[in-house]
Design a protein around this motif. Structure first.
Motif, short mmCIF file in Angstrom:
data_model
loop_
_atom_site.label_atom_id
_atom_site.label_comp_id
_atom_site.label_asym_id
_atom_site.label_seq_id
_atom_site.Cartn_x
_atom_site.Cartn_y
_atom_site.Cartn_z
N ARG A 274 -13.95 -2.48 -5.04
CA ARG A 274 -13.50 -2.42 -6.43
C ARG A 274 -13.82 -1.06 -7.06
NH1 ARG A 274 -15.31 -8.54 -8.26
NH2 ARG A 274 -13.42 -9.59 -7.49
N VAL A 275 -14.97 -0.50 -6.71
CA VAL A 275 -15.32 0.83 -7.21
C VAL A 275 -14.33 1.87 -6.72
CG1 VAL A 275 -17.05 2.67 -7.08
CG2 VAL A 275 -17.76 0.30 -7.51
N ASP A 276 -13.84 1.68 -5.50
CA ASP A 276 -12.86 2.61 -4.94
C ASP A 276 -11.45 2.39 -5.49
OD1 ASP A 276 -14.80 3.79 -3.43
OD2 ASP A 276 -14.40 2.60 -1.63
N GLY A 277 -11.30 1.42 -6.37
CA GLY A 277 -10.01 1.20 -7.02
C GLY A 277 -9.12 0.18 -6.36
N ALA A 278 -9.64 -0.58 -5.41
CA ALA A 278 -8.83 -1.58 -4.73
C ALA A 278 -8.58 -2.78 -5.65
CB ALA A 278 -9.51 -2.04 -3.44
N SER A 279 -7.36 -3.29 -5.62
CA SER A 279 -7.03 -4.48 -6.40
C SER A 279 -7.54 -5.72 -5.68
CB SER A 279 -5.51 -4.57 -6.60
OG SER A 279 -4.87 -4.73 -5.35
N ASP A 280 -7.52 -6.86 -6.40
CA ASP A 280 -7.94 -8.11 -5.77
C ASP A 280 -7.06 -8.47 -4.57
OD1 ASP A 280 -10.23 -8.99 -7.26
OD2 ASP A 280 -8.89 -9.35 -8.96
N PHE A 281 -5.78 -8.18 -4.69
CA PHE A 281 -4.88 -8.49 -3.57
C PHE A 281 -5.21 -7.63 -2.35
CE2 PHE A 281 -0.94 -7.92 -1.15
CZ PHE A 281 -0.61 -9.25 -0.90
N ALA A 282 -5.49 -6.35 -2.57
CA ALA A 282 -5.84 -5.46 -1.46
C ALA A 282 -7.16 -5.88 -0.82
CB ALA A 282 -5.90 -4.02 -1.95
N ILE A 283 -8.14 -6.23 -1.67
CA ILE A 283 -9.42 -6.69 -1.13
C ILE A 283 -9.22 -7.95 -0.29
CG2 ILE A 283 -11.67 -7.64 -1.78
CD1 ILE A 283 -11.57 -5.85 -4.25
N PHE A 284 -8.40 -8.86 -0.80
CA PHE A 284 -8.16 -10.12 -0.10
C PHE A 284 -7.49 -9.88 1.26
CE2 PHE A 284 -5.14 -13.58 0.82
CZ PHE A 284 -6.04 -14.63 1.01
N VAL A 285 -6.47 -9.05 1.27
CA VAL A 285 -5.69 -8.85 2.50
C VAL A 285 -6.44 -7.99 3.51
CG1 VAL A 285 -3.57 -7.85 3.43
CG2 VAL A 285 -3.49 -9.20 1.32
N LYS A 286 -7.08 -6.92 3.07
CA LYS A 286 -7.65 -5.94 3.99
C LYS A 286 -9.12 -6.20 4.34
CE LYS A 286 -4.54 -2.24 2.46
NZ LYS A 286 -4.43 -0.86 1.90
N ILE A 287 -9.82 -6.96 3.52
CA ILE A 287 -11.24 -7.18 3.78
C ILE A 287 -11.55 -8.66 4.02
CG2 ILE A 287 -13.57 -6.98 2.81
CD1 ILE A 287 -12.63 -4.55 1.26
N VAL A 288 -11.17 -9.51 3.07
CA VAL A 288 -11.58 -10.91 3.12
C VAL A 288 -10.91 -11.65 4.28
CG1 VAL A 288 -11.55 -13.10 1.87
CG2 VAL A 288 -12.12 -10.97 0.68
N LEU A 289 -9.60 -11.51 4.42
CA LEU A 289 -8.91 -12.25 5.48
C LEU A 289 -9.43 -11.91 6.88
CD1 LEU A 289 -5.11 -12.62 4.57
CD2 LEU A 289 -6.88 -14.36 4.69
N PRO A 290 -9.55 -10.63 7.24
CA PRO A 290 -10.09 -10.35 8.60
C PRO A 290 -11.49 -10.90 8.82
CG PRO A 290 -9.02 -8.40 7.68
CD PRO A 290 -9.11 -9.39 6.56
N LEU A 291 -12.34 -10.85 7.79
CA LEU A 291 -13.70 -11.36 7.95
C LEU A 291 -13.77 -12.89 7.94
CD1 LEU A 291 -15.65 -8.89 5.62
CD2 LEU A 291 -15.54 -8.88 8.12
#
Length: 377
Positions: A274-291
């Motif tokens: 979030r500090v890097d400017g990622a939206s919730d959708f980007a966080i969900f797709v690129k970080i949360v889903l793979p983990l």
């Protein structure tokens, strides 16, 4: 001490032996079902699967042709044939002509019948009834015999199941129901679990409590209201209706399971994104889903197995239409109309469990990791 010295404590041995016993108890019936599905129907009806590699003894009654089948040979009237004409041949060990003494004679022994006729029966099943006078028996002589059959295995059971009994069509129908009914809840639950874990909005705690409460609500309470609603909107007795039904029934567990896992992800990762400017959708797709793949795979196993083995929901929302009948419905019909054809039932059952077994063994390494998600901090 056992634990400090490196020797396994007694409790650990008890756990290992208990797990081994459970594995054996689950594996033996499945193995027996597999063996039975390849056995000859006549042998399967008289002996268990554990005798598949040994010879089988059968007691059979055969009625010889009536007098109109006799022919004249050298001044004798003869009726000849083989008692195994409708089944696989075996080796005859004894025979008789009366139900009170079905094993009175050994093969090759001539037996006197009424009206001066005689009967002989060989080990291979060839019989010969001869009489100096023309025979008048209109019903035919009954021959009781005991046969020792060698082990027989066949693919005929699967051929009948897949191509003659409609299982092939039901298999495709079940896949049509199960795959979307597994994928759709996972997609919806993943979004909901992320929102309930990392997005702040009014009423979030209340929604979590509602999800937990829905876990204990029996699905049978909603079947009739849902069916009426689907009929009113025009999706009753259709694949769309059953997809939505399975999605609704599976969402509470999916959201609860995925939320526990996603909530346990390191907070620093989310905050850094979030500090890097990622939206919730980007966080969900690129970080949360793979983990979250272990939790996703864990729920996929449960949902797939539940939908694949379901009969109640499929009967309510699809009915017994031949074009939409699922595997469990087809097996129910086979059980009703072919209660004695065990070879058909065992082959059908193994075809039904083959795909769930494949899915389970493919994803089972993620099962425990997904179930323990969020339980340890």
């Amino acid at each position: 001490m056992d634990g400090i010295a490196g020797r396994k404590p007694m409790l650990l041995w008890v756990v290992h032996l208990s797990v081994l016993a459970l594995v054996v108890l689950w594996t033996i019936p499945t193995f027996g079902l597999l063996v039975s599905s390849f056995r000859d129907g006549d042998q399967l009806s008289v002996s268990g699967w554990w005798t598949a590699l040994t010879s089988t003894e059968r007691n059979i009654v055969f009625r010889a042709p009536a007098a109109d089948a006799q022919v004249e040979e050298g001044g004798q009237w003869v009726i000849a044939g083989n008692v195994f004409e409708d089944s696989q041949p075996g080796r005859i060990t004894a025979f008789g002509v009366s139900s009170r003494e079905p094993a009175a004679y050994t093969p090759g022994t001539p037996v006197e019948l009424k009206d001066g006729a005689s009967l002989s029966l060989s080990e291979t099943g060839d019989f010969r009834i001869s009489s100096p006078e023309k025979m008048t028996d209109k019903r035919g002589t009954r021959i009781f015999f005991t046969s020792i059959d060698p082990p027989r295995f066949t693919l005929e059971n699967y051929r009948k199941v897949l191509f003659s009994e409609g299982i092939g069509k039901s298999f495709i129908n079940t896949m049509t129901v199960t795959i979307p009914a597994t994928v759709i809840p996972i997609l919806i639950a993943a979004y909901a679990a992320y929102a309930l874990s990392w997005m702040a909005f009014p009423g979030r705690s209340l929604l979590v409590a509602v999800v937990v409460g829905l876990l204990v609500v029996p699905l049978q309470m909603s079947l009739i209201p849902l069916l009426r609603l689907y009929t009113d909107v025009g999706i009753g007795k259709s694949y769309v209706g059953i997809w939505l039904a399975h999605t609704g029934f599976g969402l509470p567990l999916a959201i609860y399971l995925l939320r526990n896992y996603i909530k346990g992800l390191p907070k620093e990762i989310i905050e850094s994104a979030r500090v890097d400017g990622a939206s919730d959708f980007a966080i969900f797709v690129k970080i949360v889903l793979p983990l979250s793949f272990p939790a996703l795979a864990s729920f996929a196993i449960f949902q797939f197995l539940w939908v694949w083995n379901d009969l109640l929901v499929a009967t309510v929302f699809l009915g017994n239409n031949e074009e939409q009948l699922v595997m469990t419905g087809r097996l129910r019909e086979l059980l009703g109309s072919r209660g004695g054809n065990w070879e058909i039932l065992t082959a059908s059952a193994f075809v039904s469990i083959a795909v769930p077994l494949l899915v389970f063994f493919t994803l089972q390494r993620y099962l425990v990791r997904g179930l323990l998600a969020g339980s340890v901090k």
